[in-house]
Every structure is written in C-alpha cells, then in structure tokens.
Design an enzyme around this catalytic site. Structure first.
Site, mmCIF file in Angstrom:
data_model
loop_
_atom_site.group_PDB
_atom_site.id
_atom_site.type_symbol
_atom_site.label_atom_id
_atom_site.label_comp_id
_atom_site.label_asym_id
_atom_site.label_seq_id
_atom_site.Cartn_x
_atom_site.Cartn_y
_atom_site.Cartn_z
ATOM 1 N N CYS A 14 0.703 -1.284 -0.075
ATOM 2 C CA CYS A 14 0.101 0.076 0.015
ATOM 3 C C CYS A 14 0.770 1.210 -0.011
ATOM 4 O O CYS A 14 1.722 1.338 0.889
ATOM 5 C CB CYS A 14 -0.928 0.193 1.022
ATOM 6 S SG CYS A 14 -1.855 1.451 1.321
ATOM 7 N N PRO A 15 0.741 2.033 -0.840
ATOM 8 C CA PRO A 15 -0.692 2.271 -1.609
ATOM 9 C C PRO A 15 -0.714 2.019 -3.110
ATOM 10 O O PRO A 15 -1.269 2.217 -4.003
ATOM 11 C CB PRO A 15 -0.748 4.049 -1.427
ATOM 12 C CG PRO A 15 0.641 4.417 -1.541
ATOM 13 C CD PRO A 15 1.372 3.394 -0.682
#
Length: 184
Positions: A14-15
């Site tokens: 993430c992201p």
C-alpha cells in the site's frame, strides 16, 4: 472469472496497488473487467473501498496460493466522486502530540495482522473494510487522527467517515510505515 486486462501488482505494498489500479482503469472502456494480481493482504479491503469511492464495481477476489486475484468492472461516465478534503498532519507533528500525552483519538485502519505486529498504545482499531459499518463506535464530535501503513487507506477511511457526518478528521501521513515512536 474472465478479465479484459490484467495488472500485476504482486510484491507491491500500500498504496501502490491502488495507484497502479487507478492508472490502469483509465485504459479500460466502461463495462470492461480488470484483474489485479496482488500479494499485499490489505489489498482486498483497499480495492473494495477504492471501487466504492470511485463508482466502479468490485466483483470479488480469488486466491491462488499467495496471490490474490481481484476483479473490478469499470463503471460508465465520470468515476471520480466529489471528495471531501481531509486535512493531513505530518507524522513528525503527530508523533509530537502522542509523545506529549495529549488526549487524542487515534483510529488505526490497517488489517488485523498489521495491527497485531505493532501499533500505537491506546489506538482504536477498525480495519478499513469495517469502517463504514463500525464508524458509529466513534464520537462524531471528537477530533480523530486516522492512521494506516502509508496514508492511503486512512484517507479512504476518513472519506467514508466524512460521508457519515464526521467533521474533525485528520489523516496521518505517511503512517505506521515510518513510525518510530512507542508501540505495543
């Protein structure tokens, strides 16, 4: 499930799976299906929340060994919804508040295994995928600092909460990835 295009997001945290998905969705025609192959356990909740916030259809996830195969259908028309601007606080400034012992409400929206690995003492834990249904556990009048791994999931969680009437939300950027303060 048959996909029109495949995005390899294996090994990304993430992201980045969301960032790459957003770019790839721009290449699709409305109604086409994108398969996102990821190994990040948090990608399921991330993609579900992102699809909901942008109007795309989350069709499901299939698991093959360590690979999660997520399927999204591109919606028609304008897929970006008007979003509330969520104020941000730097991790350094946030850490100062925590270390001073200020009485603040902190919401950690990471997945259970990420939270259990390490978290800031006294935080409230609600994984991103549960925020919409569990936000009522929090006081809408409190100032709430929302944190995740990097700042992307916390932004999505804050957007979801803002739609439910929360007005004092602050996104902690970059998040637990760079946290050097006390943890449990």
């Amino acid at each position: 499930m048959k996909a029109d295009q495949v995005l390899d997001a294996k090994g990304l945290a993430c992201p980045m799976p969301i960032v790459k998905t957003k770019k790839k969705m721009n290449d699709l025609e409305p109604g086409q299906v994108l398969e996102i192959q990821a190994t990040d356990k948090g990608s399921t909740a991330d993609l579900q929340a992102w699809a909901k916030s942008t109007g795309h259809d989350y069709l499901g996830t299939e698991t093959e060994g360590d690979v999660l195969r997520h399927f999204l259908r591109k919606s028609g028309g304008n897929t970006e919804t008007a979003a509330t601007v969520i104020p941000e606080i730097s991790l350094e400034d946030f850490k100062g508040k925590v270390e001073k012992g200020e009485h603040i409400t902190i919401l950690d929206v990471r997945e259970v295994d990420e939270y259990e690995e390490k978290h800031i003492p006294g935080v409230i834990h609600i994984p991103l995928g549960e925020v919409e249904k569990r936000a009522g556990e929090l006081n809408k009048e409190d100032e709430i600092y929302v944190i995740c791994h990097s700042g992307r999931r916390s932004e999505m969680a804050a957007q979801t909460m803002a739609k439910q009437g929360f007005k004092k939300l602050i996104n902690v950027v970059p998040g637990m990835r760079d946290w050097t303060g006390k943890t449990e």
